[in-house]
Design a protein around this motif. Structure first.
Motif, PDB file in Angstrom:
ATOM      1  N   TYR A   1       0.832  -1.211   0.000  1.00 48.81           N
ATOM      2  CA  TYR A   1       0.000   0.000   0.000  1.00 48.81           C
ATOM      3  C   TYR A   1       0.862   1.254   0.000  1.00 48.81           C
ATOM      4  O   TYR A   1       1.819   1.368   0.769  1.00 48.81           O
ATOM      5  N   ASP A   2       0.514   2.212  -0.866  1.00 44.88           N
ATOM      6  CA  ASP A   2       1.165   3.514  -0.933  1.00 44.88           C
ATOM      7  C   ASP A   2       0.181   4.553  -0.397  1.00 44.88           C
ATOM      8  O   ASP A   2      -0.811   4.876  -1.046  1.00 44.88           O
ATOM      9  N   ALA A   3       0.454   5.064   0.799  1.00 46.89           N
ATOM     10  CA  ALA A   3      -0.470   6.003   1.440  1.00 46.89           C
ATOM     11  C   ALA A   3      -0.537   7.341   0.714  1.00 46.89           C
ATOM     12  O   ALA A   3      -1.544   8.055   0.811  1.00 46.89           O
ATOM     13  N   THR A   4       0.494   7.697  -0.017  1.00 46.59           N
ATOM     14  CA  THR A   4       0.517   8.972  -0.732  1.00 46.59           C
ATOM     15  C   THR A   4      -0.443   8.976  -1.912  1.00 46.59           C
ATOM     16  O   THR A   4      -1.184   9.935  -2.146  1.00 46.59           O
ATOM     17  N   THR A   5      -0.466   7.873  -2.640  1.00 39.70           N
ATOM     18  CA  THR A   5      -1.302   7.785  -3.835  1.00 39.70           C
ATOM     19  C   THR A   5      -2.583   6.981  -3.617  1.00 39.70           C
ATOM     20  O   THR A   5      -3.506   7.045  -4.431  1.00 39.70           O
ATOM     21  N   GLY A   6      -2.618   6.196  -2.535  1.00 41.47           N
ATOM     22  CA  GLY A   6      -3.768   5.335  -2.290  1.00 41.47           C
ATOM     23  C   GLY A   6      -3.818   4.135  -3.211  1.00 41.47           C
ATOM     24  O   GLY A   6      -4.884   3.571  -3.447  1.00 41.47           O
ATOM     25  N   SER A   7      -2.666   3.709  -3.706  1.00 46.36           N
ATOM     26  CA  SER A   7      -2.622   2.585  -4.648  1.00 46.36           C
ATOM     27  C   SER A   7      -2.148   1.310  -3.953  1.00 46.36           C
ATOM     28  O   SER A   7      -1.426   1.354  -2.961  1.00 46.36           O
ATOM     29  N   VAL A   8      -2.585   0.166  -4.487  1.00 36.76           N
ATOM     30  CA  VAL A   8      -2.188  -1.132  -3.955  1.00 36.76           C
ATOM     31  C   VAL A   8      -1.760  -2.035  -5.110  1.00 36.76           C
ATOM     32  O   VAL A   8      -2.038  -1.753  -6.276  1.00 36.76           O
ATOM     33  N   ASP A   9      -1.080  -3.144  -4.740  1.00 35.62           N
ATOM     34  CA  ASP A   9      -0.773  -4.156  -5.750  1.00 35.62           C
ATOM     35  C   ASP A   9      -1.954  -5.114  -5.868  1.00 35.62           C
ATOM     36  O   ASP A   9      -3.045  -4.846  -5.357  1.00 35.62           O
ATOM     37  N   ALA A  10      -1.736  -6.241  -6.518  1.00 34.70           N
ATOM     38  CA  ALA A  10      -2.833  -7.177  -6.762  1.00 34.70           C
ATOM     39  C   ALA A  10      -3.287  -7.901  -5.507  1.00 34.70           C
ATOM     40  O   ALA A  10      -4.398  -8.446  -5.465  1.00 34.70           O
ATOM     41  N   GLY A  11      -2.459  -7.912  -4.477  1.00 33.13           N
ATOM     42  CA  GLY A  11      -2.825  -8.555  -3.226  1.00 33.13           C
ATOM     43  C   GLY A  11      -2.419 -10.011  -3.163  1.00 33.13           C
ATOM     44  O   GLY A  11      -2.370 -10.708  -4.187  1.00 33.13           O
ATOM     45  N   THR A  12      -2.126 -10.476  -1.941  1.00 38.64           N
ATOM     46  CA  THR A  12      -1.730 -11.862  -1.703  1.00 38.64           C
ATOM     47  C   THR A  12      -2.550 -12.421  -0.559  1.00 38.64           C
ATOM     48  O   THR A  12      -2.603 -11.832   0.523  1.00 38.64           O
ATOM     49  N   GLN A  13      -3.184 -13.540  -0.771  1.00 41.22           N
ATOM     50  CA  GLN A  13      -3.943 -14.192   0.298  1.00 41.22           C
ATOM     51  C   GLN A  13      -2.957 -14.789   1.300  1.00 41.22           C
ATOM     52  O   GLN A  13      -2.094 -15.589   0.934  1.00 41.22           O
ATOM     53  N   ILE A  14      -3.073 -14.392   2.577  1.00 43.99           N
ATOM     54  CA  ILE A  14      -2.130 -14.885   3.582  1.00 43.99           C
ATOM     55  C   ILE A  14      -2.767 -15.831   4.599  1.00 43.99           C
ATOM     56  O   ILE A  14      -2.055 -16.570   5.285  1.00 43.99           O
ATOM     57  N   VAL A  15      -4.093 -15.801   4.728  1.00 41.73           N
ATOM     58  CA  VAL A  15      -4.823 -16.770   5.552  1.00 41.73           C
ATOM     59  C   VAL A  15      -6.023 -17.231   4.739  1.00 41.73           C
ATOM     60  O   VAL A  15      -6.729 -16.409   4.143  1.00 41.73           O
ATOM     61  N   LYS A  16      -6.274 -18.528   4.737  1.00 36.24           N
ATOM     62  CA  LYS A  16      -7.386 -19.079   3.963  1.00 36.24           C
ATOM     63  C   LYS A  16      -8.137 -20.106   4.822  1.00 36.24           C
ATOM     64  O   LYS A  16      -7.782 -20.372   5.969  1.00 36.24           O
ATOM     65  N   GLY A  17      -9.193 -20.652   4.243  1.00 39.56           N
ATOM     66  CA  GLY A  17      -9.883 -21.753   4.890  1.00 39.56           C
ATOM     67  C   GLY A  17     -10.806 -21.364   6.021  1.00 39.56           C
ATOM     68  O   GLY A  17     -11.038 -22.158   6.938  1.00 39.56           O
ATOM     69  N   MET A  18     -11.389 -20.151   5.976  1.00 36.43           N
ATOM     70  CA  MET A  18     -12.264 -19.709   7.063  1.00 36.43           C
ATOM     71  C   MET A  18     -13.743 -19.767   6.714  1.00 36.43           C
ATOM     72  O   MET A  18     -14.582 -19.454   7.554  1.00 36.43           O
ATOM     73  N   SER A  19     -14.099 -20.153   5.505  1.00 32.47           N
ATOM     74  CA  SER A  19     -15.500 -20.162   5.104  1.00 32.47           C
ATOM     75  C   SER A  19     -16.303 -21.122   5.970  1.00 32.47           C
ATOM     76  O   SER A  19     -15.887 -22.241   6.235  1.00 32.47           O
ATOM     77  N   PHE A  20     -17.439 -20.638   6.425  1.00 37.58           N
ATOM     78  CA  PHE A  20     -18.402 -21.473   7.147  1.00 37.58           C
ATOM     79  C   PHE A  20     -19.709 -20.715   7.107  1.00 37.58           C
ATOM     80  O   PHE A  20     -19.818 -19.620   7.660  1.00 37.58           O
ATOM     81  N   GLN A  21     -20.691 -21.269   6.432  1.00 41.42           N
ATOM     82  CA  GLN A  21     -21.947 -20.555   6.241  1.00 41.42           C
ATOM     83  C   GLN A  21     -22.819 -20.682   7.486  1.00 41.42           C
ATOM     84  O   GLN A  21     -23.796 -21.406   7.534  1.00 41.42           O
ATOM     85  N   GLY A  22     -22.425 -19.953   8.524  1.00 41.29           N
ATOM     86  CA  GLY A  22     -23.151 -19.978   9.776  1.00 41.29           C
ATOM     87  C   GLY A  22     -23.594 -18.594  10.176  1.00 41.29           C
ATOM     88  O   GLY A  22     -23.806 -17.710   9.347  1.00 41.29           O
ATOM     89  N   THR A  23     -23.690 -18.381  11.477  1.00 41.98           N
ATOM     90  CA  THR A  23     -24.252 -17.157  12.018  1.00 41.98           C
ATOM     91  C   THR A  23     -23.358 -15.942  11.835  1.00 41.98           C
ATOM     92  O   THR A  23     -23.842 -14.830  11.628  1.00 41.98           O
ATOM     93  N   HIS A  24     -22.039 -16.121  11.886  1.00 35.52           N
ATOM     94  CA  HIS A  24     -21.124 -14.980  11.967  1.00 35.52           C
ATOM     95  C   HIS A  24     -20.121 -14.980  10.803  1.00 35.52           C
ATOM     96  O   HIS A  24     -19.144 -15.721  10.824  1.00 35.52           O
ATOM     97  N   PRO A  25     -20.338 -14.121   9.811  1.00 38.36           N
ATOM     98  CA  PRO A  25     -19.485 -14.119   8.623  1.00 38.36           C
ATOM     99  C   PRO A  25     -18.279 -13.183   8.693  1.00 38.36           C
ATOM    100  O   PRO A  25     -17.463 -13.174   7.780  1.00 38.36           O
ATOM    101  N   THR A  26     -18.169 -12.352   9.745  1.00 37.58           N
ATOM    102  CA  THR A  26     -17.065 -11.401   9.797  1.00 37.58           C
ATOM    103  C   THR A  26     -15.837 -12.026  10.449  1.00 37.58           C
ATOM    104  O   THR A  26     -15.944 -12.934  11.277  1.00 37.58           O
TER     105      THR A  26
END
Length: 432
Positions: free
Chosen positions: A128-153
């Motif tokens: 992240y560049d705070a001066t321009t507000g630009s980002v790269d494509a992004g990298t997933q660093i944690v995965k495997g949290m999907s669970f269609q239950g009560t709390h999605p956040t």
């Protein structure tokens, strides 16, 4: 569409006339109209920074003083470039920073050069560049949290004291999630992960990382005390509880603020502790729990229709189960917590109840801390630890016609920014 093009009306900087009197308009940002007239605690004023956002959730200030907003409605991060206009702050411009990766969580690395976002399934890191507000494509660093239950956040937080660490919380899959009596369920839990390792290969949430705390029904806000380095969480507790067949849910269980120690401490006795859920819940109103006459505020007890606590230890066994450091009224739904720079106060956003009549919450409150040890001034069984800051004038209009605080962020000038998801607004509190 930029935020400025979505804003309408006129904004008010307000002055407190009396603790129970609605604030009066004293200044405006061009093109912004706040929908409500909150009442303020003594010594505070406020303005409305932005409207027209799509369910703004957690927020963060970057190294250039810009506000980054996680908009759940669009799954995007919006950057608001801020400017001072006399004695209030306004939006000079806006742009979308990242899309498709957040429904709630947002954080920045200690050096401000990496932006983290979270959603139901994963945590993503962007250069992240705070001066321009630009980002790269992004990298997933944690995965495997999907669970269609009560709390999605998935609440996330970074650490100044342990810069390579990101904290990720995952809530229960139901009101009573029986599987979470086992750590392996990897729900109702806070885990820590190495950022640098995640950038090489994404951590699997269930299999990777370290357990910081578990037995916490739904952690929606995490933060680090900037002075002492302690990690704190706010929790939304169980709904619709009964004890011995009696409905006691109106005033129980308590929501809570919990302490998890210092991440980089050589020995952290708080690390890995169990806080009771789903077997044990904390009391808020012991007087309504007549079958357990010796309970105090915050004491854990075993309600109906939850797993037997004996697999870990009795609810009153504090060697087996940790208890909250402070407790709050049932169903008020704390969603974020942030400290002042000197660590002498923490501010908490209470989103408000859905499972209580009359309604309660829908406010920002302050909790005072000791400068000597970084712990709350009030005892764990206090019912008076909350100091009013910003409240709805009439919670009878809630939840559909009021502001509902979610995310909090301080800037370098000590101004407290507050998001309201249902009204699509950002407030600024002065005097915090």
């Amino acid at each position: 569409m930029g935020v400025l093009s979505k804003l309408t009306g006129a904004v008010a900087l307000t002055t407190m006339l009396a603790s129970d009197v609605k604030a009066q308009a004293a200044g405006t940002c061009s093109g912004v109209t706040g929908r409500f007239e909150p009442k303020l605690g003594e010594g505070y004023t406020y303005s409305v920074l932005a409207t027209g956002l799509t369910s703004p959730r957690h927020i963060v200030i970057d190294s250039e003083g810009n506000l980054l907003v996680a908009e759940a409605g669009t799954q995007s991060v919006t950057r608001l470039v801020l400017e001072d206009q006399e004695d209030i702050v306004c939006v000079a411009s806006s742009n979308e920073v990242a899309s498709g990766s957040t429904n709630h969580g947002i954080a920045l690395s200690g050096d401000g050069k990496t932006l983290f976002t979270s959603n139901l399934a994963s945590v993503t890191a962007y250069t992240y560049d705070a001066t321009t507000g630009s980002v790269d494509a992004g990298t997933q660093i944690v995965k495997g949290m999907s669970f269609q239950g009560t709390h999605p956040t998935r609440a996330i937080a970074t650490s100044q004291w342990s810069p390579d660490t990101i904290l990720v919380a995952r809530g229960s899959g139901a009101n009573v999630d029986n599987t979470t009596v086992d750590q392996a369920a990897a729900r109702s839990i806070i885990k820590t992960f190495s950022i640098s390792e995640g950038l090489q290969a994404a951590h699997d949430y269930a299999e990777g990382g370290e357990v910081l705390a578990w037995g916490l029904r739904n952690i929606v806000g995490l933060t680090e005390d900037p002075v002492f380095g302690g990690i704190w969480s706010v929790e939304n507790q169980m709904d619709d509880i009964h004890l011995n067949g009696v409905d006691i849910h109106t005033n129980n269980p308590a929501e809570r603020l919990s302490y998890h120690g210092i991440l980089n401490a050589t020995d952290n006795p708080q690390k890995g502790r169990n806080f009771g859920y789903p077997s044990c819940v904390p009391a808020w109103d012991p007087s309504s729990i007549t079958s357990l006459p010796n309970l105090s505020v915050g004491d854990l007890f075993h309600p109906d229709d939850v797993p037997d606590p004996s697999d870990i230890g009795a609810c009153d066994d504090t060697t087996a189960r940790a208890t909250g450091r402070l407790h709050f009224p049932a169903h008020t739904a704390p969603l974020d917590v942030k400290f002042t720079a000197d660590g002498t106060a923490a501010y908490i956003a209470f989103h408000g109840s859905w499972d209580r009549s009359p309604a309660d919450g829908y406010r920002v409150m302050r909790v005072d801390f000791n400068a000597e040890d970084g712990q709350p001034v009030e005892a764990a069984d206090s019912t008076t630890a909350q100091v009013p800051v910003l409240e709805n004038g009439d919670v009878g209009d809630c939840p559909n016609n009021c502001f509902r605080p979610v995310g909090l962020a301080f800037d370098a000038k000590g101004r407290l920014f507050v998001s309201s998801d249902t009204s699509g607004e950002i407030y600024v509190i002065y005097g915090a």
